[in-house]
Design an enzyme around this catalytic site. Structure first.
Site, PDB file in Angstrom:
ATOM      1  N   LYS A 159       0.840  -1.205   0.000  1.00  0.00           N
ATOM      2  CA  LYS A 159       0.000   0.000   0.000  1.00  0.00           C
ATOM      3  C   LYS A 159       0.878   1.260   0.000  1.00  0.00           C
ATOM      4  CE  LYS A 159      -3.762  -2.424   2.401  1.00  0.00           C
ATOM      5  NZ  LYS A 159      -4.447  -2.722   3.657  1.00  0.00           N
ATOM      6  N   ASP A 189     -11.218   2.930   4.589  1.00  0.00           N
ATOM      7  CA  ASP A 189     -11.615   1.518   4.537  1.00  0.00           C
ATOM      8  C   ASP A 189     -13.138   1.366   4.495  1.00  0.00           C
ATOM      9  OD1 ASP A 189      -9.705  -0.551   4.409  1.00  0.00           O
ATOM     10  OD2 ASP A 189      -9.080  -0.209   6.482  1.00  0.00           O
ATOM     11  N   GLN A 210      -4.733  -1.493   9.955  1.00  0.00           N
ATOM     12  CA  GLN A 210      -4.592  -2.783   9.278  1.00  0.00           C
ATOM     13  C   GLN A 210      -5.168  -3.908  10.127  1.00  0.00           C
ATOM     14  OE1 GLN A 210      -3.521  -3.260   6.131  1.00  0.00           O
ATOM     15  NE2 GLN A 210      -3.830  -5.464   6.272  1.00  0.00           N
TER      16      GLN A 210
HETATM   17  N1  GUN Z   1      -6.927  -6.785   6.074  1.00  0.00           N
HETATM   18  C1  GUN Z   1      -7.347  -7.493   4.985  1.00  0.00           C
HETATM   19  N2  GUN Z   1      -8.038  -6.698   4.145  1.00  0.00           N
HETATM   20  C2  GUN Z   1      -8.069  -5.467   4.712  1.00  0.00           C
HETATM   21  C3  GUN Z   1      -8.649  -4.221   4.319  1.00  0.00           C
HETATM   22  O1  GUN Z   1      -9.289  -4.080   3.275  1.00  0.00           O
HETATM   23  N3  GUN Z   1      -8.443  -3.180   5.180  1.00  0.00           N
HETATM   24  C4  GUN Z   1      -7.755  -3.318   6.354  1.00  0.00           C
HETATM   25  N4  GUN Z   1      -7.636  -2.241   7.137  1.00  0.00           N
HETATM   26  N5  GUN Z   1      -7.214  -4.464   6.742  1.00  0.00           N
HETATM   27  C5  GUN Z   1      -7.373  -5.530   5.927  1.00  0.00           C
END
Ligand code: GUN
Length: 311
Positions: free
Chosen positions: A54, A124, A98
């Site tokens: 990311k 998110d 996360q």
């Molecule tokens: N862990 C797996 N997928 C995601 C996501 O889309 N956002 C976040 N914050 N954590 C994740």
């Protein structure tokens, strides 16, 4: 293999390059790049890889990404303070915590931290205010994986209106929101889960089948209506040689990668489904890159909201 491959990697690259002029316009008007704050707690290796991906994807299109890493011994209060700092900051447009969080933080930690994020910075889309907006078909930030799936289907010309969609998995992050997005596009949607009876028969009704249950190669050809579009959300690391030999044909080029690295990423869909499906998303190179691209889209959108350009 007869099915058409839905190219998430290439589509995600298109989306990222389309964002470049929007990032430049935001940067001019803000006097700084659109900025994403990421909180990573603990040492889950997959999460570390995702956060690295990311950050790099953001930097490539001119975003600024600040990652705050806390040890797995951190308290929930320490994690909350990072979120509060990002909330209060005029220099952060988007915030991401996360998932998963370390189990030691307790079963309610994830919800507590998602709830603590300013809904206008919640890239998110997990804050209850944003989930509510999604359910009401007026999303501010749609969750990145579901939004990426819809974007990939749209850009691949897959028709949704009036079609039967089956989602396997009912998570907050993927299953529930993707079902909602498909419903809003006039698909007839069934959500399946671990208690669903006769799952293969229900899945076989799908013209669009989304596998988001987190079990490697679970969806075998008996789950798939011939010609269906199959979306594989799973990213499972498999290190067992016998399992890999079972899953892949003896002439698969991926066996060389396994021999070199000692593990492969296997989706929730069995590779043999490629002979039954009409179209499918590969793992890797399908939904994963789309998730990252949609995080970039949501971060730019957050900056545009701050500027009053949007929403
Ligand atoms: N862990 C797996 N997928 C995601 C996501 O889309 N956002 C976040 N914050 N954590 C994740």
């Amino acid at each position: 293999m007869s099915a058409r491959l839905l190219d998430g990697k290439g589509t995600a690259a298109d989306i990222r390059s389309e964002l470049v002029p929007r990032v430049a316009a935001c940067t001019r008007r803000l006097g700084r790049p659109p900025t994403l704050g990421i909180l990573l707690v603990g040492d889950d290796p997959a999460s570390q890889v995702y956060v690295g991906t990311k950050s790099r994807a953001g930097a490539e299109i001119g975003l600024s990404v600040e990652v705050v890493s806390l040890p797995s011994t951190a308290t929930l209060e320490a994690a909350r303070q990072v979120v509060e700092r990002f909330n209060a900051s005029d220099d952060h447009d988007g915030i991401l915590v996360q998932s998963p969080l370390p189990a030691a933080l307790g079963p309610e930690a994830e919800r507590a931290l998602f709830d603590a994020i300013d809904p206008l910075k919640d890239v998110d889309g997990f804050h209850p205010a944003n989930v509510g907006r999604l359910v009401q078909a007026r999303p501010r930030f749609a969750p990145c994986t579901p939004a990426g799936i819809l974007e990939l289907l749209d850009r691949s010309g897959i028709e949704l209106a009036g079609r039967r969609a089956v989602v396997i998995g009912r998570s907050q992050i993927v299953g529930k929101p993707v079902a909602m997005l498909l419903l809003h596009r006039h698909a007839t949607v069934t959500i399946c889960h671990s208690r669903t009876r006769e799952l293969p028969a229900v899945a076989r009704e799908a013209e669009i089948l989304v596998a988001a249950l987190g079990r490697p190669a679970f969806v075998t050809p008996e789950y798939v209506r011939p010609g269906a579009t199959v979306v594989d959300v799973g990213i499972n690391r498999v290190a067992d040689a016998a399992t890999i030999r079972d899953l892949l044909p003896a002439d698969s080029p991926r066996l060389a990668a396994f021999a070199k690295r000692g593990a492969l990423l296997i989706g929730d869909v069995h590779p043999a489904v490629a002979d039954t499906a009409g179209a499918f998303t590969p793992v890797p190179g399908g939904v994963g890159p789309m998730t990252v691209a949609m995080l970039m889209v949501n971060t730019v959108r957050a900056a545009e909201i701050r500027l009053g350009v949007d929403g």
